[in-house]
Design an enzyme around this catalytic site. Structure first.
Site, PDB file in Angstrom:
ATOM      1  CG  ASP A 100      48.226  14.180   0.044  1.00  0.00           C
ATOM      2  OD1 ASP A 100      47.388  14.936  -0.465  1.00  0.00           O
ATOM      3  OD2 ASP A 100      49.419  14.124  -0.324  1.00  0.00           O
ATOM      4  CE1 TYR A 145      54.390  13.238  -3.023  1.00  0.00           C
ATOM      5  CE2 TYR A 145      52.641  12.295  -1.700  1.00  0.00           C
ATOM      6  CZ  TYR A 145      53.310  13.398  -2.169  1.00  0.00           C
ATOM      7  OH  TYR A 145      52.901  14.650  -1.782  1.00  0.00           O
ATOM      8  CE  LYS A 151      49.419  15.941  -3.404  1.00  0.00           C
ATOM      9  NZ  LYS A 151      50.041  14.823  -2.697  1.00  0.00           N
ATOM     10  CG  HIS A 166      52.528  17.050  -7.219  1.00  0.00           C
ATOM     11  ND1 HIS A 166      52.755  15.725  -6.949  1.00  0.00           N
ATOM     12  CD2 HIS A 166      52.999  17.712  -6.137  1.00  0.00           C
ATOM     13  CE1 HIS A 166      53.338  15.598  -5.780  1.00  0.00           C
ATOM     14  NE2 HIS A 166      53.493  16.793  -5.264  1.00  0.00           N
TER      15      HIS A 166
END
Ligand code: A2P
Length: 284
Positions: free
Chosen positions: A48, A53, A82, A115
């Site tokens: 994931d 990120y 996301k 998200h």
């Protein structure tokens, strides 16, 4: 026996491994690459990531290198990314997806998530924003470049804004840890066939100190982290623990060789909130 490769059916023709490896906060390129590589080596088949990120490239390179080395086929590894909350709305979501696909070394994603939802707390037009975002997600899905679409951090009132549209989300990824099961949202999702995933399943490590969990760990001869992940799995939730520590990556995968009984489950359910992040989708 269930394992890291055991899959749950989504609400379409795709299925999802019942435990995943989370990569939030693993920003250092070498660390992201090496920890995903290690997770794959140790049997994880569900990874994931997210645009937010800032590790999509390194995470996906670790995955493609693993595949190219002949250790797994592409369809054996489930990959999620996301769209970040600054990119909501129809045009921005489509553009964000293109950026993600340029960043990632993969031809397709298994799952693409919104998200965070838009909310009345910071957007007067929040219902429309969620619907326009979801319209873009449905278009991405229909293009075949993602096997499934879903949401993250959607509570029931956010889900209500899109639930009548052509495609029902396959997944809702929300924060879940002991004391913070978010039962209303879990029940809503499970009732509608939406698979729930848990981010911060260990409360970013804060959840590990609770005496009830320590007692259960001693009872079952497992670690507290394993007890928590097992509790989530037995609630039909897919945990996405993250760790950059090799022993913990392995430890977090060893949750299929024991079971919590009803009393164990209840005693964890009864723990009051203490390890959750405090992030609310309704806060600006
Ligand atoms: P580290 O990455 O240094 O191993 P969450 O998944 O709930 O966000 O929690 C992640 C945090 O919990 C990270 O700080 C991680 O540390 C730590 N962690 C992950 N797995 C374990 C474990 N099995 N035992 C103790 N701490 C863990």
């Amino acid at each position: 026996m269930e394992s890291l490769t055991t899959r749950k059916q989504l609400n379409n023709s795709t299925s999802i491994p019942m435990l995943g490896y989370g990569t939030y906060k693993i920003k250092d390129p070498a660390e992201a690459y090496n920890s995903v590589k290690l997770a794959l080596d140790k049997g994880y088949r569900h990874i994931d990531t997210a645009a937010f990120y800032e590790n999509e490239k390194d995470v996906s390179t670790a995955i493609t290198d693993f595949i190219n080395a002949g250790h797994a086929k592409r369809d054996e590894i489930f990959v999620t990314s996301k769209v970040w909350k600054t990119e909501l709305g129809y045009d921005k979501t489509l553009a964000a997806f293109e950026r993600t696909m340029k960043e990632m070394t993969l031809d397709y994603l298994d799952l693409y998530l919104v998200h965070w939802p838009s909310s009345s707390a910071f957007d007067d037009d929040w219902v429309n924003t969620n619907r326009q975002t979801w319209k873009a997600m449905m278009e991405i899905y229909k293009s075949g470049r993602v096997k499934a679409i879903g949401v993250s951090n959607f509570l029931t009132h956010h889900l209500d804004t899109i639930i009548d549209m052509d495609v029902i989300p396959a997944v809702n990824q929300i924060e879940i840890n002991p004391g913070f099961l978010q039962k209303d949202t879990v029940d809503y999702c499970q009732d509608k066939g939406i698979i729930v995933e848990a981010w911060s399943p260990l409360g970013r490590g804060k959840s590990l100190s609770h005496p009830v969990l320590q007692e259960l760990a001693a009872k079952h001869g497992k670690s507290v982290a394993q007890i928590i992940l097992r509790w989530e799995i037995q609630h039909e939730v897919i945990p996405l623990p993250k760790s950059v520590t090799p022993e913990r990556i392995v430890e977090n995968s060893q949750v299929f060789d024991f079971e919590l009984d009803e009393d164990d489950m209840q005693s964890i359910d009864d723990i009051p909130p203490y390890g959750n992040s405090g992030h609310s989708p309704d806060a600006p």
